[in-house]
Scaffold this motif. Sequence first.
Motif, PDB file in Angstrom:
ATOM      1  N   ALA A  32       0.842  -1.199   0.000  1.00 53.35           N
ATOM      2  CA  ALA A  32       0.000   0.000   0.000  1.00 53.35           C
ATOM      3  C   ALA A  32       0.868   1.236   0.000  1.00 53.35           C
ATOM      4  CB  ALA A  32      -0.917  -0.009   1.232  1.00 53.35           C
ATOM      5  N   GLY A  33       0.369   2.308  -0.609  1.00 50.68           N
ATOM      6  CA  GLY A  33       1.109   3.563  -0.624  1.00 50.68           C
ATOM      7  C   GLY A  33       0.155   4.720  -0.454  1.00 50.68           C
ATOM      8  N   VAL A  34       0.641   5.795   0.077  1.00 50.59           N
ATOM      9  CA  VAL A  34      -0.182   6.981   0.272  1.00 50.59           C
ATOM     10  C   VAL A  34      -0.223   7.764  -1.017  1.00 50.59           C
ATOM     11  CG1 VAL A  34      -0.424   9.148   1.523  1.00 50.59           C
ATOM     12  CG2 VAL A  34       0.355   7.103   2.715  1.00 50.59           C
ATOM     13  N   ARG A  94       1.006   0.779 -10.721  1.00 51.46           N
ATOM     14  CA  ARG A  94       0.805   1.868  -9.782  1.00 51.46           C
ATOM     15  C   ARG A  94       0.514   3.161 -10.537  1.00 51.46           C
ATOM     16  NH1 ARG A  94       3.973   1.743  -4.625  1.00 51.46           N
ATOM     17  NH2 ARG A  94       4.654  -0.391  -4.300  1.00 51.46           N
ATOM     18  N   LYS A 133     -10.788   4.509  -2.867  1.00 49.63           N
ATOM     19  CA  LYS A 133      -9.862   3.368  -2.943  1.00 49.63           C
ATOM     20  C   LYS A 133     -10.241   2.441  -4.091  1.00 49.63           C
ATOM     21  CE  LYS A 133      -8.578   3.177   1.957  1.00 49.63           C
ATOM     22  NZ  LYS A 133      -8.515   2.312   3.163  1.00 49.63           N
ATOM     23  N   GLN A 162      -5.142  12.615   1.840  1.00 45.16           N
ATOM     24  CA  GLN A 162      -4.302  11.443   1.636  1.00 45.16           C
ATOM     25  C   GLN A 162      -5.091  10.189   2.000  1.00 45.16           C
ATOM     26  OE1 GLN A 162      -0.666  11.941   3.878  1.00 45.16           O
ATOM     27  NE2 GLN A 162       0.366  12.915   2.148  1.00 45.16           N
ATOM     28  N   VAL A 163      -4.983   9.170   1.162  1.00 37.35           N
ATOM     29  CA  VAL A 163      -5.654   7.890   1.400  1.00 37.35           C
ATOM     30  C   VAL A 163      -4.696   6.773   1.010  1.00 37.35           C
ATOM     31  CG1 VAL A 163      -7.506   6.361   0.627  1.00 37.35           C
ATOM     32  CG2 VAL A 163      -8.004   8.751   1.064  1.00 37.35           C
ATOM     33  N   ASP A 164      -4.609   5.743   1.826  1.00 37.88           N
ATOM     34  CA  ASP A 164      -3.799   4.576   1.481  1.00 37.88           C
ATOM     35  C   ASP A 164      -4.544   3.738   0.449  1.00 37.88           C
ATOM     36  OD1 ASP A 164      -1.759   5.198   3.245  1.00 37.88           O
ATOM     37  OD2 ASP A 164      -2.656   4.087   4.896  1.00 37.88           O
ATOM     38  N   ASN A 168      -4.154   0.348  -2.079  1.00 32.67           N
ATOM     39  CA  ASN A 168      -3.393  -0.856  -2.400  1.00 32.67           C
ATOM     40  C   ASN A 168      -3.668  -1.246  -3.839  1.00 32.67           C
ATOM     41  OD1 ASN A 168      -1.959  -3.244  -2.394  1.00 32.67           O
ATOM     42  ND2 ASN A 168      -2.978  -4.085  -0.591  1.00 32.67           N
TER      43      ASN A 168
END
Length: 213
Positions: free
Chosen positions: A6-8, A25, A111, A167-169, A171
């Motif tokens: 996972a990344g921000v 990504r 997401k 900001q949201v994580d 994946n």
Amino acid sequence: MKFVPAGVVPFVALLLLHRRLVAGRVLLVNGPGAGCPVNSLCRSNVHEQTRKQVALLNATAQDLFSLYLKCQGEPFSSETDKLCNPNGVYFPPFRVNRTSEKKEVMVAMYKLFAFLNASLGNITRDQEELNPTAKELLDRLHNTTKTTRGLISNLTCLLCKNYNIFQVDVNYGESSKGKSAFKKKQQGCQVLRKYVQVISHAARILLPHLSPV
């Protein structure tokens, strides 16, 4: 199966900066901005536009999947249930319902569609390589991606404006890059079939929440 960690993903960067897909990504060409943008970045009809985008994605998902199957040929056409079983591919969990808080729903939607946007990039790249003459399919993929990106921008705006979330994580599942032609076709098939299942549920949950705050 290995998944990309996972990344921000900074909202402002997704809203304002150009994006490109590399290895599954969404990567930023430039550095992210700080904090949420001013409210004026939201269009006056942002809620109505978001409703229409979700409804359009829901209405066209099954046709996109069917056309994808047709263009892959055998054995995908005759063994769809076996080869396109979505349990074999990562898809972000979607656990919200109509009683969930609006903020929770909006984050879950972001997401979902950020993942979908990256996946569509993978699938489009693979189909341009494997089926370069399948104009109708490629057009559908490009149009779906365009709608998804517009939806992400609107969700970005609403989350910033209404909840000061920037900001949201997110994946992202593994890329199909470097896989065999068969595996590329199969991964696309699995993702699109899961998309058909999830988008109808997402539309039912999100649409009632899309009223101005």
